[in-house]
Structures are given as structure tokens and as C-alpha cells.
Design a protein around this motif. Structure first.
Motif, mmCIF file in Angstrom:
data_model
loop_
_atom_site.group_PDB
_atom_site.id
_atom_site.type_symbol
_atom_site.label_atom_id
_atom_site.label_comp_id
_atom_site.label_asym_id
_atom_site.label_seq_id
_atom_site.Cartn_x
_atom_site.Cartn_y
_atom_site.Cartn_z
ATOM 1 N N TRP A 106 0.839 -1.206 0.000
ATOM 2 C CA TRP A 106 0.000 0.000 0.000
ATOM 3 C C TRP A 106 0.875 1.258 0.000
ATOM 4 O O TRP A 106 0.717 2.143 -0.830
ATOM 5 N N ASP A 107 1.812 1.307 0.955
ATOM 6 C CA ASP A 107 2.620 2.512 1.131
ATOM 7 C C ASP A 107 3.510 2.803 -0.077
ATOM 8 O O ASP A 107 3.668 3.965 -0.481
ATOM 9 N N SER A 108 4.100 1.772 -0.659
ATOM 10 C CA SER A 108 5.018 2.007 -1.776
ATOM 11 C C SER A 108 4.289 2.588 -2.974
ATOM 12 O O SER A 108 4.802 3.502 -3.641
ATOM 13 N N VAL A 109 3.079 2.119 -3.248
ATOM 14 C CA VAL A 109 2.295 2.655 -4.361
ATOM 15 C C VAL A 109 1.854 4.086 -4.073
ATOM 16 O O VAL A 109 1.943 4.966 -4.937
ATOM 17 N N VAL A 112 4.990 6.586 -4.392
ATOM 18 C CA VAL A 112 5.461 6.934 -5.728
ATOM 19 C C VAL A 112 4.426 7.789 -6.465
ATOM 20 O O VAL A 112 4.745 8.848 -7.007
ATOM 21 N N HIS A 113 3.169 7.358 -6.463
ATOM 22 C CA HIS A 113 2.152 8.043 -7.258
ATOM 23 C C HIS A 113 1.720 9.378 -6.643
ATOM 24 O O HIS A 113 1.702 10.405 -7.336
ATOM 25 N N LEU A 114 1.370 9.364 -5.382
ATOM 26 C CA LEU A 114 0.820 10.573 -4.768
ATOM 27 C C LEU A 114 1.878 11.470 -4.135
ATOM 28 O O LEU A 114 1.963 12.655 -4.454
ATOM 29 N N ARG A 115 2.677 10.906 -3.247
ATOM 30 C CA ARG A 115 3.743 11.716 -2.643
ATOM 31 C C ARG A 115 4.695 12.224 -3.716
ATOM 32 O O ARG A 115 5.113 13.386 -3.707
ATOM 33 N N SER A 141 -5.331 6.821 -14.372
ATOM 34 C CA SER A 141 -5.581 5.526 -14.997
ATOM 35 C C SER A 141 -7.070 5.241 -14.963
ATOM 36 O O SER A 141 -7.787 5.741 -14.084
ATOM 37 N N THR A 142 -7.535 4.417 -15.887
ATOM 38 C CA THR A 142 -8.928 3.957 -15.800
ATOM 39 C C THR A 142 -9.137 3.147 -14.523
ATOM 40 O O THR A 142 -10.276 2.985 -14.065
ATOM 41 N N SER A 143 -8.056 2.670 -13.914
ATOM 42 C CA SER A 143 -8.168 1.946 -12.647
ATOM 43 C C SER A 143 -8.705 2.826 -11.526
ATOM 44 O O SER A 143 -9.165 2.318 -10.501
ATOM 45 N N ALA A 144 -8.645 4.155 -11.719
ATOM 46 C CA ALA A 144 -9.207 5.066 -10.720
ATOM 47 C C ALA A 144 -10.695 4.819 -10.525
ATOM 48 O O ALA A 144 -11.266 5.180 -9.483
ATOM 49 N N GLY A 149 -8.080 -6.262 -7.497
ATOM 50 C CA GLY A 149 -6.679 -6.544 -7.238
ATOM 51 C C GLY A 149 -5.787 -5.325 -7.207
ATOM 52 O O GLY A 149 -4.566 -5.451 -7.084
ATOM 53 N N GLN A 150 -6.398 -4.143 -7.303
ATOM 54 C CA GLN A 150 -5.599 -2.917 -7.341
ATOM 55 C C GLN A 150 -6.144 -1.859 -6.374
ATOM 56 O O GLN A 150 -6.210 -0.685 -6.727
ATOM 57 N N VAL A 151 -6.499 -2.256 -5.189
ATOM 58 C CA VAL A 151 -7.085 -1.280 -4.267
ATOM 59 C C VAL A 151 -6.105 -0.145 -3.977
ATOM 60 O O VAL A 151 -6.501 1.028 -3.843
ATOM 61 N N ASN A 152 -4.818 -0.444 -3.916
ATOM 62 C CA ASN A 152 -3.806 0.601 -3.687
ATOM 63 C C ASN A 152 -3.641 1.497 -4.914
ATOM 64 O O ASN A 152 -3.679 2.720 -4.819
ATOM 65 N N TYR A 153 -3.462 0.881 -6.069
ATOM 66 C CA TYR A 153 -3.250 1.616 -7.314
ATOM 67 C C TYR A 153 -4.480 2.441 -7.680
ATOM 68 O O TYR A 153 -4.365 3.607 -8.080
ATOM 69 N N ALA A 154 -5.668 1.851 -7.530
ATOM 70 C CA ALA A 154 -6.906 2.570 -7.846
ATOM 71 C C ALA A 154 -7.087 3.778 -6.941
ATOM 72 O O ALA A 154 -7.473 4.862 -7.398
ATOM 73 N N ALA A 155 -6.804 3.598 -5.660
ATOM 74 C CA ALA A 155 -6.935 4.711 -4.715
ATOM 75 C C ALA A 155 -5.928 5.812 -5.044
ATOM 76 O O ALA A 155 -6.253 7.002 -4.992
ATOM 77 N N ALA A 156 -4.706 5.420 -5.396
ATOM 78 C CA ALA A 156 -3.682 6.405 -5.739
ATOM 79 C C ALA A 156 -4.069 7.182 -6.990
ATOM 80 O O ALA A 156 -3.939 8.413 -7.045
ATOM 81 N N LYS A 157 -4.562 6.484 -7.999
ATOM 82 C CA LYS A 157 -4.909 7.140 -9.254
ATOM 83 C C LYS A 157 -6.154 8.022 -9.110
ATOM 84 O O LYS A 157 -6.259 9.063 -9.774
ATOM 85 N N ALA A 158 -7.076 7.622 -8.263
ATOM 86 C CA ALA A 158 -8.210 8.503 -7.958
ATOM 87 C C ALA A 158 -7.723 9.736 -7.214
ATOM 88 O O ALA A 158 -8.186 10.859 -7.463
#
Length: 252
Positions: A106-109, A112-115, A141-144, A149-158
Motif C-alpha cells: 500500500w505505502d510504496s504505491v 510513488v504516485h501521490l507523494r 488511470s482507468t483503474s481510478a 486486485g488494485q485497491v492501492n493503485y486505484a486509490a492512488a490514481k483517484a
């Protein structure tokens, strides 16, 4: 473009979408700083830009580290020119279902994306404000919209989308626009790795994706680069706070 060459920064520029964006901006006349975690990995992108007659600089930096970002941006301003265009493209995936996802995943994604987007934008905005011109393009990303399987990535992209809209409100009075691009399926090393992880051949994976896309093909890094080129242009000065889904069909 004005006669004076402007300087652009592209994070995550060593390969994939970032490399394509860096090359496109260079072909449009920008001097381009290619930032990635491993400076030597940027060599291919820089070499391609210079071979085509452009100007580029490879810079190694960890976008999630404040000191590293400050040093990188200072180096770009000194060696290449004060940056007034920023493409926040650096990203990683640590996919897993929620119950299997670790705090580190969670933290690594998020870092990089938000911080990373925050630190880079905060460091570069002063040059934009001084120049009374700036273009910020953040990679969502459309993952937003949600993706198994991408709860971290989706949250970051949103989060990137909310970050973008707020930047447009705060910085608009200084001639700075901020927009986000939300790619759909793009053929990159990242999507190839996804196919490998789920145990499907990449060609089969792409074919299945294309069958669900109205234009009947998967995207290429150049599709994103062309959109970024418009958003960073003089002509895009009245486009700000927008999220553009570059996905071969409607996604919202």
C-alpha cells in the motif's frame, strides 16, 4: 512554442509511456529532463532524443524522497533550463487482493504516485509561477474507477485526479494549467508483466483487452504522448482541471 526553448520534466521517463512522452515533447521543441530512479536507465530515451536533434538530460531521482526531488529539480534548472512543463508519470504496481495486500504494498504505491506527484509539483511550480506559464500533466488511470486486485493503485490514481483539480484551482491565476490523463490498456512492460502474473500469454491478453475496447485495439505509448503534447501546448491554455480518459472508448 515561443522562440525561447522551454524545459520539460518527465518522471518515469526511462521506458514505456514516459519515454514516449519525453520523445514527443522533445520533437515539439522542448528541452527534456528524463527522470527515473536509475539514471543509467534513462540513457536510451536521452540517446533517442539527441539522435533526433533534440536536447535532453538524464537525471536519477527517487520522486518519493523530498531531498532527492529538490536536488533533481535544481540540477535540471541549472543544467538544462528552468522547468515550466511537468509530466508526473512515475509509477509502480503492487497488485493483490485486499486480504493479501501488505502495508508495504500500500505505502510504496501511494508514495510513488501521490507523494511523488506532490513533491515534484511543489518543487517545479515556483518556476512556472515566475514565468507566468506552466503545464502540469499527471498520469492517472482507468483503474481510478475501480479495478479488482488494485485497491492501492486505484486509490492512488483517484487521488491523482483530486490533486490535479485542486492544482488547477490554485495555480490557474499564474498561467499554469493542470490536467490528468487516464490511460486505458496500453501496451507496455507493465501490462506484459500483468499478463505474466495472471498466467496468460501477452498476445492473448492484448487480444482479450482489444475485444472490449470500442476502437478494437489496445493503446500504444504514443497515444498517451500525443495527448500530453496537446495538454502542454500553447493552445491548451483554456483546458485545466480535466481528466482525459485515453482508453479507446468512453470511461467515466
Amino acid at each position: 512554442m515561443t522562440e525561447e526553448r522551454r524545459t520539460a520534466i518527465v518522471t518515469g521517463g526511462a521506458r514505456g509511456i514516459g519515454a514516449a512522452v519525453a520523445k514527443k515533447l522533445a520533437s515539439d521543441g522542448y528541452a527534456v529532463a528524463v527522470i527515473d530512479l536509475d539514471e543509467s536507465a534513462c540513457g536510451g530515451t536521452v540517446d533517442a532524443i539527441e539522435a533526433a536533434g533534440g536536447s535532453a538530460l538524464a537525471v536519477g531521482a527517487n520522486v518519493a524522497d523530498e531531498a532527492s526531488v529538490a536536488a533533481a529539480v535544481e540540477r535540471v534548472a541549472t543544467e538544462l533550463g528552468e522547468p515550466t512543463v511537468l509530466i508526473n508519470n512515475a509509477g509502480i504496481t503492487r497488485d493483490n487482493l485486499l486480504f493479501k495486500m501488505t502495508v508495504e504494498d500500500w505505502d510504496s504505491v501511494m508514495n510513488v504516485h501521490l507523494r511523488g506527484s506532490f513533491l515534484m509539483t511543489r518543487a517545479v511550480q515556483k518556476y512556472m509561477v515566475d514565468a507566468k506559464f506552466g503545464r502540469i500533466v499527471n498520469m492517472s488511470s482507468t483503474s481510478a474507477l475501480g479495478n479488482r486486485g488494485q485497491v492501492n493503485y486505484a486509490a492512488a490514481k483517484a487521488g491523482v485526479q483530486g490533486f490535479t483539480k485542486t492544482l488547477s484551482i490554485e495555480l490557474g491565476r499564474y498561467g499554469v494549467t493542470a490536467n490528468a490523463i487516464a490511460p486505458g490498456f496500453i501496451e507496455t512492460e507493465m501490462t506484459a508483466a500483468t499478463a505474466e502474473r495472471v498466467g496468460i500469454g501477452f498476445e492473448e491478453f492484448k487480444a482479450a483487452a482489444a475485444a472490449q475496447i470500442p476502437v478494437n485495439r489496445v493503446g500504444q505509448p504514443e497515444d498517451i504522448a500525443n495527448t500530453a503534447a496537446f495538454l502542454t501546448s500553447e493552445g491548451a491554455g483554456f483546458v485545466s482541471g480535466q481528466v482525459i480518459y485515453v482508453a479507446g472508448g468512453p470511461r467515466d
